[in-house]
Enzyme design. Structure first.
Site, PDB file in Angstrom:
ATOM      1  N   ALA A 206       5.577   0.914  26.812  1.00 26.73           N
ATOM      2  CA  ALA A 206       6.216   1.775  27.800  1.00 26.73           C
ATOM      3  C   ALA A 206       6.939   0.935  28.837  1.00 26.73           C
ATOM      4  O   ALA A 206       6.434  -0.096  29.271  1.00 26.73           O
ATOM      5  CB  ALA A 206       5.171   2.629  28.485  1.00 26.73           C
ATOM      6  N   THR A 208       9.328   2.864  31.336  1.00 25.41           N
ATOM      7  CA  THR A 208       9.223   3.867  32.396  1.00 25.41           C
ATOM      8  C   THR A 208       8.504   5.114  31.890  1.00 25.41           C
ATOM      9  O   THR A 208       8.341   6.068  32.635  1.00 25.41           O
ATOM     10  CB  THR A 208      10.627   4.275  32.879  1.00 25.41           C
ATOM     11  N   SER A 209       8.097   5.120  30.631  1.00 24.45           N
ATOM     12  CA  SER A 209       7.438   6.304  30.079  1.00 24.45           C
ATOM     13  C   SER A 209       5.916   6.123  30.116  1.00 24.45           C
ATOM     14  O   SER A 209       5.426   5.035  30.361  1.00 24.45           O
ATOM     15  CB  SER A 209       7.910   6.516  28.640  1.00 24.45           C
ATOM     16  N   THR A 213       5.456   3.600  21.640  1.00 20.89           N
ATOM     17  CA  THR A 213       4.782   3.710  20.338  1.00 20.89           C
ATOM     18  C   THR A 213       3.732   2.606  20.194  1.00 20.89           C
ATOM     19  O   THR A 213       2.636   2.837  19.667  1.00 20.89           O
ATOM     20  CB  THR A 213       5.809   3.635  19.196  1.00 20.89           C
ATOM     21  N   ASP A 266      22.706   1.382  32.565  1.00 24.70           N
ATOM     22  CA  ASP A 266      22.504   1.341  31.122  1.00 24.70           C
ATOM     23  C   ASP A 266      23.831   1.146  30.415  1.00 24.70           C
ATOM     24  O   ASP A 266      24.362   2.070  29.807  1.00 24.70           O
ATOM     25  CB  ASP A 266      21.894   2.670  30.635  1.00 24.70           C
ATOM     26  N   SER A 274      20.918  -3.936  21.954  1.00 26.06           N
ATOM     27  CA  SER A 274      19.471  -4.064  22.046  1.00 26.06           C
ATOM     28  C   SER A 274      18.785  -3.424  20.841  1.00 26.06           C
ATOM     29  O   SER A 274      17.931  -4.017  20.188  1.00 26.06           O
ATOM     30  CB  SER A 274      19.017  -3.398  23.352  1.00 26.06           C
TER      31      SER A 274
END
Lengths: 499, 499
Positions: A206, A208-209, A213, A266, A274
């Protein structure tokens, strides 16, 4: 040349190779903050040289004019100890700063120049401000297709790679993010590999979440696995779900994120490079990319989504990869779990088809797995979805997941949740009209996710569900009372809208 | 909200209001580097709140998870002592970061937005990376005339001002720099004020040069003088030559220079605003601007010079100032002294007309003073130069300079030079074809200028002078043997070219 005593500074907040001079010493060599200095210590075989980024302290008490302040890593790399002497000399700025300036002025950079920049980013030879200028240049002028491909190749070159051999079909999927939950990867990998295909998946933690996974998988199995062991696992069970940082694929990426965060920049070319660099480094040649579209995610409308889709496909083509891009609904979380353990339980439920399995998670996974099966020729066009569904419903995918977990190093098949929980109930009856993704993510993070793996949220109701007043909408999990209370301060009418 | 103990960090290298959290504490509040946090300490009347910029330490030994690191200034502003408790809460980023992002995306900013940014720059509420993004936006997209004027007004508003009353003619001159020596200001001010005119001059200290006008004047008189005292001096003797930093005119400027240095970015609009804001803040309404043009200075050709000239004149007009711009020769140093004391001696010699007075310095000063006299109507068109020359040759300008020095607080009329010197001699006969300004500046700085006021260089020969083999070309002055030797390592054939 100055001769100074090293003084260790324990606090590392930015770049690694930082040295701090007091103002009067900097003046002696005509130096300014951000200039480079050459530090030499030791003699003969033990002689070590480090080119450091200069900071200047105007605080009389701080460094002292007989000393040079060295951040911990610089101290270690120079191999000094208290009482040693460090020789301080001039040193030109890295060439990459000139190329960054060129990008800022709107020039296109060729591969060689881009590679200089990326190499220096990876080696920590550029300051935060210099990397910020590179991000600004890419953000404002954009990166054309050639630059994006060159950036991709350079990120690949400056990191590790996996090699499955020429001609081997290697699958991958990627979601550009923004939707809480959405752990389709953990269903798609077992579905495809249960059919004998190769699908090595490196994921991020993560940023910012509430969970990446890698964080979610980590509650079930080891994920920090070196490249050679990953190759063995892939040969044995066809695939894995590992942490990308453990194999150093696309290392440049993380370093650039720090410079992008302050203004949430971004640059599209950087995003593309990326992602594609990570796929390329992992040896993938058939890649499905999921672009969620919605008002609450990065891509807010179909037009922007289509434009991004086209660029992904073009770049994939030039890199010799087969890339398919789908636009999906980004309006609500996918699945019911938010946070590492809660998401893992959601995934395991969905693989097993338990009564509270997430229908949306299963459905999206079968659709995407089906596309991959068709892309690589495993399924005929139009037959992929059914082939995927069959693997899921027969339990083959679940059994394959257990094999993958065991190959990576099993922890459990049903991770523990945080011991404290609080259910938030509907204040009126109706149906769920809207779920605020950003608030969901924030509540789960403040509750402790992803650091506390058992923390997060369980979404008892989803978009469109009927709700009666007093029924549970969602449940917040946290390890401690304090974290739970902090998280609950963010719960209010805005999280769910009932209409 | 976290409760932590303050830990003082003595080393200040960047922004003032910085607080450092260990990674795990930052995670508890879902914070990233560069985010803002609200620090509260004390109770009741002693309660203090500071919005700080967050840095995160991943070094376990550094801060400790019970503590929050505070840079000295943050520590003082919060008024904490060891053992106190600091409450740490969330705090939104300043609005100015949104406007910086807008500028980056190419939007034009209105006065209100520019003023938010400049206010936050002055108050140290923006991080180095954020200021860098503002500079990048201005550098790439440029500032249009309206933005430049708004930036000028905002810089003026966020600093102090001098007010000489409505309708009063107030002169000023400015050189955009790049030429070593060039102390015309210190001749023009006494020439003009000896004729009864008002000419308050605030100057900068050296940034990258061996001496600023303020450094040079400081060897003769006090220059750090508060605004009210400067007004009295101006009323008494018509003018002064003071350090701008002492009156805080255009304070925003210095803070932005730190972000511009790493890539040597000089957005034209910022340059214009910086200069015009200083003039406007000083109350000037008749301004002569000197743009040296040459391969070794900022403006390398006449076309660029003309373009800049036009912008200066347009902006001056919109601000209600009379602005005249001249392009001058930037190919060689003006005068013979380089470094504070050496330049001051050069100025005093030239005012007195001693045998070794610098002809080029006297000539340029009379030309520029003459233009100012004509601009304000003191001299008829075509008669200014002669009027200025007369003041210089009669000794009136020198006597006026002594009055100004006495009014500011006299130190000496003939400053001391460094005790060590080394003469560099010609290796062959011929005439001086080229002088390398950048090397001249570097040698003088490494010799100790401007910190050691007596250090620097005396240029015994100038461009076009005949030289015999073995004759002295220039002399390097330094306080200590070490500095002298360091400076001499930069002397080589490239400093002077004899052909």
């Amino acid at each position: 040349m100055l001769k100074l005593k090293p003084k260790r500074i324990e606090i590392t907040t930015g770049n690694k190779w930082i040295a701090v001079l007091q103002q009067n010493n900097a003046d002696k060599l005509d130096l300014h903050p951000g200039d480079r200095i050459e530090l030499t210590a030791g003699k003969g075989k033990n002689k070590k040289i480090v080119n450091a980024i200069l900071e200047i302290s105007d605080d009389g008490n701080g460094i002292g004019d007989k000393n040079i302040g060295l951040f911990s890593e610089t101290w270690n790399r120079l191999g000094v100890k208290k009482g040693d002497i460090v020789n301080v000399g001039l040193c030109p700025k890295p060439l990459s700063t000139i190329y960054i300036r060129e990008k800022l002025t709107g020039q296109h950079l060729d591969y060689k120049k881009i590679d200089f920049i990326i190499r220096d980013v990876v080696q920590e030879d550029l300051s935060d401000v210099e990397i910020a200028y590179f991000v600004a240049g890419c953000f404002i002028h954009g990166l054309n297709d050639q630059e994006t491909i060159d950036l991709t190749r350079s990120i690949v070159r400056n990191g590790s790679r996996l090699n499955f051999g020429k001609g081997k079909i290697v699958l991958d999927k990627h979601c550009i993010g923004g939707v809480p939950g959405n752990r389709t990867t953990m269903l798609i990998i077992p579905i495809c590999t249960s059919l004998g295909l190769t699908m090595p998946k490196t994921s991020s933690r993560a940023i910012t979440s509430p969970s990446g996974t890698a964080d979610t998988m980590e509650t079930l199995a080891e994920v920090a696995i070196p490249a050679d062991k990953l190759m063995k696992i892939a040969k044995k069970v066809g695939g894995f779900i590992a942490w990308g940082g453990g194999v150093d694929l696309a290392a440049a990426d993380d370093k650039m994120i720090k410079a992008r965060h302050p203004l949430s920049l971004d640059p599209e070319g950087m995003l593309l490079a990326s992602i594609m660099a990570k796929k390329f480094s992992a040896g993938s040649n058939h890649v499905l990319i999921d672009i969620p579209v919605g008002e609450q995610v990065k891509i807010s409308n179909k037009k922007d989504g289509d434009c991004l889709k086209k660029r992904f496909e073009q770049i994939g083509k030039k890199l010799g990869m087969k890339v398919k891009v789908i636009l999906t609904d980004g309006e609500e979380p996918i699945g019911k779990g938010i946070g590492p353990a809660l998401e893992a339980i959601d995934v395991m439920n969905s693989l097993q088809g338990t009564p509270d399995a997430s229908r949306d998670l299963r459905e999206k996974a079968c659709e995407m797995a089906g596309m991959l099966l068709e892309m690589c020729g495993k399924a005929k066009v139009g037959k992929g979805y059914n082939m995927a569904k069959e693997q899921l419903e027969s339990g083959a995918a679940y059994r394959q997941m257990v094999k993958i977990i065991e190959a990576q190093g099993k922890k459990t098949l049903y991770p523990k949740l945080s011991k404290l929980k609080h259910a938030v109930k509907a204040l009126k009856s109706g149906s769920v009209k809207y779920i605020n993704n950003a608030l969901i993510a924030r509540i789960a993070r403040v509750a402790g996710a992803p650091k506390n793996a058992g923390a997060g949220m369980w979404l008892d109701k989803k978009l469109g569900d009927k709700v009666k007043k007093g029924e549970v909408l969602y449940t917040v999990y946290a390890d401690g009372q304090e974290a739970l209370e902090r998280a609950l301060t963010f719960t209010n009418d805005g999280v769910y809208k009932i209409g």
